[in-house]
Design an enzyme around this catalytic site. Structure first.
Site, PDB file in Angstrom:
ATOM      1  CB  CYS A 183      -0.936   0.064   1.263  1.00  0.00           C
ATOM      2  SG  CYS A 183      -1.926   1.411   1.380  1.00  0.00           S
ATOM      3  CD  GLU A 188      -0.594  -2.048  -5.562  1.00  0.00           C
ATOM      4  OE1 GLU A 188       0.383  -1.382  -6.014  1.00  0.00           O
ATOM      5  OE2 GLU A 188      -0.484  -2.287  -4.086  1.00  0.00           O
TER       6      GLU A 188
END
Length: 254
Positions: free
Chosen positions: A2, A111
Site C-alpha cells: 500500500c 495499486e
C-alpha cells in the site's frame, strides 16, 4: 503493498464509525503519499466507567515507520508497509506489534499493475475501494522516534498480507483490513498479545473491494483532486493470476 491511499470521509462520519470523539475538521485527501502526515486511531483502554464508548483517540503520524533504536532516520529505509506474516518477529516491528497497534482509516487505496519485465507498456494504476462505499480501517503500527536533542516524531506503517483473488491480478499484496467488530481486539495491546490477533491479519473476502482503472495522474503527489478516482478506459485488463507471488520486501515505494 500500500503506497498511496485516500481518506475523503467527513470527520463526523469517521467519529461515528470508529467510535472516537473530538476530531478536528480536516479536508478530503485523494492522494496520500509516504512521508506525509496520516490519521491513525489508538486506544487507551476500555473507556470511562458507565460509558459504552471505548477510549479511542485520533492522532497524526508520519507515514514511514522509524523504530526507536534507529540513530539516524536519514540513513534508515522508509518503512511504509510491514508484512503481517513476519512483523511479529522482525526487530523493526516487534515492539510495536506488542504495544502500539493502530487503525488507519481510508476510503480506499491505489495499486499499480505492472506489465512483464520486457513489455513496453506503462504500469496501470487502479483505485481500489470498498464495493459498498464507506470507510475501511487498515491494520497499522506506530512508533515514537526520539532524537538526541529530545524532539519526538510519531511514525507509522500499514500492515499488508497476500492479495485475495480479486486483487492478485493487479498486485500480490494488499493492506490488512480490520472489521468493525474486531476494532477493540486489534487495538487492545494490554490484554491481546500479537499471537492473539494473528487471525485478524488475513486477506479480506474476495468481493469486499472493487478495482477501478484510473489515469496516471495519481502517479504525481502534486495531483490531489477528486478526478484522480475517475474511471479510465484501458485496452487490456490484467490477466487472472493463479495465485499470489511471494514478496520478500518489507517496504515499497512503487
Amino acid at each position: 503493498m500500500c503506497g498511496r491511499y485516500a481518506l475523503t470521509i467527513s470527520p463526523e462520519e469517521l467519529e461515528e464509525i470508529l467510535g472516537i470523539m473530538g476530531l478536528d475538521d480536516f479536508p478530503a485527501r485523494y492522494n496520500i503519499a509516504p512521508t506525509q502526515p496520516i490519521l491513525v486511531v489508538v486506544s487507551d483502554g476500555p473507556g470511562e466507567k458507565g460509558s459504552n464508548l471505548p477510549d479511542r483517540r485520533a492522532l497524526l503520524v508520519r507515514w514511514g515507520f522509524t523504530p526507536g533504536w534507529v540513530k539516524d532516520p536519514k540513513s534508515f529505509p522508509l518503512l511504509i508497509n510491514a508484512r503481517s506474516e513476519t512483523a511479529i518477529g522482525k526487530a523493526s516491528f516487534r515492539a510495536a506489534m506488542r504495544h502500539r497497534r493502530v487503525l488507519v482509516p481510508a476510503s480506499g487505496f491505489y495499486e499499480w499493475h505492472r506489465p512483464t519485465k520486457n513489455s513496453q507498456e506503462k504500469a496501470q494504476p487502479y483505485w481500489i475501494r470498498p464495493r459498498h462505499g464507506g470507510v475501511v480501517a487498515f491494520a497499522g503500527l506506530m512508533e515514537t522516534w526520539s532524537s538526541a536533542d529530545g524532539s519526538e516524531v510519531d511514525t507509522g506503517a500499514i500492515l499488508t498480507t497476500a492479495a485475495n483473488a480479486a486483487i492478485s491480478p493487479i498486485h500480490d499484496r494488499m493492506p490488512v483490513v480490520i472489521r468493525p467488530e474486531d476494532f477493540s481486539r486489534w487495538l487492545d495491546c494490554k490484554t491481546q498479545e500479537p499471537r492473539d490477533v494473528a487471525d485478524l491479519m488475513q486477506p479480506v473476502e474476495d468481493d469486499f473491494f472493487e478495482a477501478i482503472p484510473v489515469s496516471d495522474k495519481v502517479n504525481k503527489v502534486a495531483n490531489m483532486g477528486a478526478d484522480l478516482q475517475d474511471r479510465a478506459t484501458i485496452e487490456r485488463p490484467p490477466p487472472l493470476a493463479d495465485k499470489p507471488k511471494p514478496d520478500d520486501g518489507q517496504l515499497s515505494l512503487f
